[in-house]
Design a protein around this motif. Structure first.
Motif, PDB file in Angstrom:
ATOM      1  N   LEU A  63      -8.621   4.600  -7.112  1.00 59.04           N
ATOM      2  CA  LEU A  63      -7.618   3.648  -6.657  1.00 59.04           C
ATOM      3  C   LEU A  63      -6.967   3.038  -7.878  1.00 59.04           C
ATOM      4  CD1 LEU A  63      -6.830   2.412  -3.823  1.00 59.04           C
ATOM      5  CD2 LEU A  63      -8.229   0.459  -4.491  1.00 59.04           C
ATOM      6  N   ARG A  64      -5.646   2.969  -7.858  1.00 54.64           N
ATOM      7  CA  ARG A  64      -4.957   2.265  -8.943  1.00 54.64           C
ATOM      8  C   ARG A  64      -4.350   1.001  -8.361  1.00 54.64           C
ATOM      9  NH1 ARG A  64      -2.138   5.665 -13.474  1.00 54.64           N
ATOM     10  NH2 ARG A  64      -3.231   4.103 -14.689  1.00 54.64           N
ATOM     11  N   GLU A  88       7.005  10.257  -2.329  1.00 48.23           N
ATOM     12  CA  GLU A  88       7.025   8.811  -2.070  1.00 48.23           C
ATOM     13  C   GLU A  88       7.008   8.074  -3.407  1.00 48.23           C
ATOM     14  OE1 GLU A  88       4.043   7.607   0.749  1.00 48.23           O
ATOM     15  OE2 GLU A  88       4.002   5.523   0.053  1.00 48.23           O
ATOM     16  N   TRP A 114      -2.067  15.329   0.498  1.00 48.10           N
ATOM     17  CA  TRP A 114      -1.639  14.613  -0.698  1.00 48.10           C
ATOM     18  C   TRP A 114      -2.112  15.385  -1.915  1.00 48.10           C
ATOM     19  CZ3 TRP A 114       1.820  10.845  -0.482  1.00 48.10           C
ATOM     20  CH2 TRP A 114       1.987  10.180   0.731  1.00 48.10           C
ATOM     21  N   PHE A 145      -2.909   1.844  -4.597  1.00 51.54           N
ATOM     22  CA  PHE A 145      -2.436   3.206  -4.322  1.00 51.54           C
ATOM     23  C   PHE A 145      -3.305   4.222  -5.049  1.00 51.54           C
ATOM     24  CE2 PHE A 145       0.416   0.920  -7.320  1.00 51.54           C
ATOM     25  CZ  PHE A 145       0.146   1.594  -8.500  1.00 51.54           C
ATOM     26  N   PRO A 146      -3.226   5.503  -4.634  1.00 56.99           N
ATOM     27  CA  PRO A 146      -4.031   6.537  -5.295  1.00 56.99           C
ATOM     28  C   PRO A 146      -3.430   6.888  -6.663  1.00 56.99           C
ATOM     29  CG  PRO A 146      -2.628   7.533  -3.636  1.00 56.99           C
ATOM     30  CD  PRO A 146      -2.442   6.038  -3.515  1.00 56.99           C
ATOM     31  N   PRO A 147      -4.189   7.651  -7.486  1.00 62.06           N
ATOM     32  CA  PRO A 147      -3.619   8.143  -8.746  1.00 62.06           C
ATOM     33  C   PRO A 147      -2.259   8.794  -8.508  1.00 62.06           C
ATOM     34  CG  PRO A 147      -5.945   8.642  -8.668  1.00 62.06           C
ATOM     35  CD  PRO A 147      -5.593   8.067  -7.323  1.00 62.06           C
ATOM     36  N   PHE A 181       0.852  -1.192   0.000  1.00 60.36           N
ATOM     37  CA  PHE A 181       0.000   0.000   0.000  1.00 60.36           C
ATOM     38  C   PHE A 181       0.886   1.240   0.000  1.00 60.36           C
ATOM     39  CE2 PHE A 181      -1.978  -3.388   2.557  1.00 60.36           C
ATOM     40  CZ  PHE A 181      -3.069  -3.674   1.743  1.00 60.36           C
ATOM     41  N   PHE A 182       0.466   2.267  -0.759  1.00 56.82           N
ATOM     42  CA  PHE A 182       1.296   3.474  -0.874  1.00 56.82           C
ATOM     43  C   PHE A 182       0.489   4.755  -0.657  1.00 56.82           C
ATOM     44  CE2 PHE A 182       3.583   0.225  -3.147  1.00 56.82           C
ATOM     45  CZ  PHE A 182       4.887   0.412  -2.705  1.00 56.82           C
ATOM     46  N   ALA A 183       1.217   5.790  -0.269  1.00 53.37           N
ATOM     47  CA  ALA A 183       0.718   7.173  -0.162  1.00 53.37           C
ATOM     48  C   ALA A 183      -0.529   7.251   0.725  1.00 53.37           C
ATOM     49  CB  ALA A 183       0.496   7.758  -1.555  1.00 53.37           C
ATOM     50  N   SER A 184      -1.597   7.912   0.252  1.00 56.10           N
ATOM     51  CA  SER A 184      -2.774   8.123   1.108  1.00 56.10           C
ATOM     52  C   SER A 184      -3.439   6.806   1.496  1.00 56.10           C
ATOM     53  CB  SER A 184      -3.784   9.030   0.401  1.00 56.10           C
ATOM     54  OG  SER A 184      -4.149   8.493  -0.853  1.00 56.10           O
ATOM     55  N   VAL A 185      -3.337   5.790   0.635  1.00 56.07           N
ATOM     56  CA  VAL A 185      -3.918   4.477   0.952  1.00 56.07           C
ATOM     57  C   VAL A 185      -3.153   3.840   2.121  1.00 56.07           C
ATOM     58  CG1 VAL A 185      -4.311   2.145   0.059  1.00 56.07           C
ATOM     59  CG2 VAL A 185      -4.798   4.138  -1.390  1.00 56.07           C
ATOM     60  N   ARG A 186      -1.829   3.921   2.052  1.00 59.20           N
ATOM     61  CA  ARG A 186      -0.975   3.409   3.123  1.00 59.20           C
ATOM     62  C   ARG A 186      -1.292   4.095   4.458  1.00 59.20           C
ATOM     63  NH1 ARG A 186       3.070   5.982   5.031  1.00 59.20           N
ATOM     64  NH2 ARG A 186       3.378   7.280   3.178  1.00 59.20           N
ATOM     65  N   ASN A 226      -5.659   7.668 -14.837  1.00 58.86           N
ATOM     66  CA  ASN A 226      -5.096   8.184 -13.587  1.00 58.86           C
ATOM     67  C   ASN A 226      -6.046   9.164 -12.898  1.00 58.86           C
ATOM     68  OD1 ASN A 226      -2.862   8.131 -11.744  1.00 58.86           O
ATOM     69  ND2 ASN A 226      -2.389  10.196 -12.392  1.00 58.86           N
ATOM     70  N   ALA A 236      -0.560  -4.458  -5.353  1.00 56.62           N
ATOM     71  CA  ALA A 236      -0.416  -3.142  -4.724  1.00 56.62           C
ATOM     72  C   ALA A 236      -1.635  -2.272  -4.994  1.00 56.62           C
ATOM     73  CB  ALA A 236       0.844  -2.446  -5.240  1.00 56.62           C
TER      74      ALA A 236
END
Lengths: 85, 162
Positions: free
Chosen positions: A55-56, B51, B134, A79-81, A7-12, B154, A77
């Motif tokens: 969500l991507r 990130e 973000w 993660f957001p756009p 998970f990355f960024a805002s999702v993480r 995207n 994985a």
């Protein structure tokens, strides 16, 4: 099936975790089904991975859609756009 | 086709010199440098944190450069993207492309940046007076990619999830 979740960024941040090893039931065969499976945990999982959320997804470090089949030992994985550059 | 992800700054002159070194067939070099602004969406930006998805980032950038090579007659390409904490005025990204004639390097440089903005796994988190936030993906970035005939999902997906 054994899968590594990332998970990355805002999702993480929202989920409070960056990775997790998970054992999936046989009925979960695609990236989209992994997302639905995790939503069943309820709470923040249902919210962050909800169908309407931006969500991507990636399987084995390749951006992908929900219909991509997963395989043993793979990495899924969420993660957001993306916003680099 | 060198791809580098790094926290350290880069020197445009030194990077271009290394890209050109000994390459007598090069007649054109085009470079783009993205930098940190101090204002975004009407808010003061004190800094940002970048990130990325180690492993996937390198693969995505290599794929982008491979696509540029397939479309344009270029000699070489370099992509450097910084991650970690950055301040206004800092450099974020460098794309440099060499070719025999100017048209191919201009086009390939823009193509690589347009592709990177929508498809490479980087995320910016800005410091504003109201706290950290973000950065939202921009529909304009998907449009920029669409002009090359490539559809992106995207920003079109809507707002990020938190």
């Amino acid at each position: 099936m054994n899968i590594q979740l990332r998970f990355f960024a805002s999702v993480r941040e929202a989920l409070g975790t960056s990775q997790e090893a998970v054992v999936l039931p046989e009925t979960v065969r695609t990236v989209g089904e992994v997302r639905a499976f995790l939503r069943e945990r309820g709470g923040i999982w249902a919210e962050v991975l909800g169908e309407g959320r931006a969500l991507r997804m990636a399987f084995n470090q390749q951006m992908t859609g929900p219909d991509t089949p997963i395989a043993e030992g793979g990495e899924v994985a969420f993660f957001p756009p993306v916003t680099g550059g | 086709m060198p791809i580098r992800i790094q926290t350290a700054d880069f020197d445009l002159g030194a990077e271009v010199a290394a890209l050109r070194a000994g390459q007598k067939g090069i007649g054109a070099v085009c470079s783009f440098v993205g930098t940190v602004r101090d204002i975004n969406q009407g808010e003061r930006i004190g800094g940002m944190e970048l990130e990325h998805y180690p492993g996937m980032t390198e693969k995505a950038l290599e794929d982008i450069v491979a696509q540029a090579r397939a479309r344009f007659s270029i000699i070489d390409a370099l992509v450097i993207h910084r991650v970690g904490p950055l301040k206004p005025l800092d450099q974020i990204v460098l794309v440099a492309v060499t070719s025999a004639h100017r048209g191919e390097s201009f086009a390939a440089c823009e193509f690589i940046m347009d592709y990177l903005k929508s498809e490479a796994p980087f995320w910016k988190k800005e410091d504003t007076p109201g706290g950290a936030r973000w950065v939202d993906a921009r529909v304009e970035d998907d449009k920029a990619l669409a002009k090359w005939g490539i559809a992106s999902a995207n920003a079109a997906q809507g707002k990020p999830s938190a």
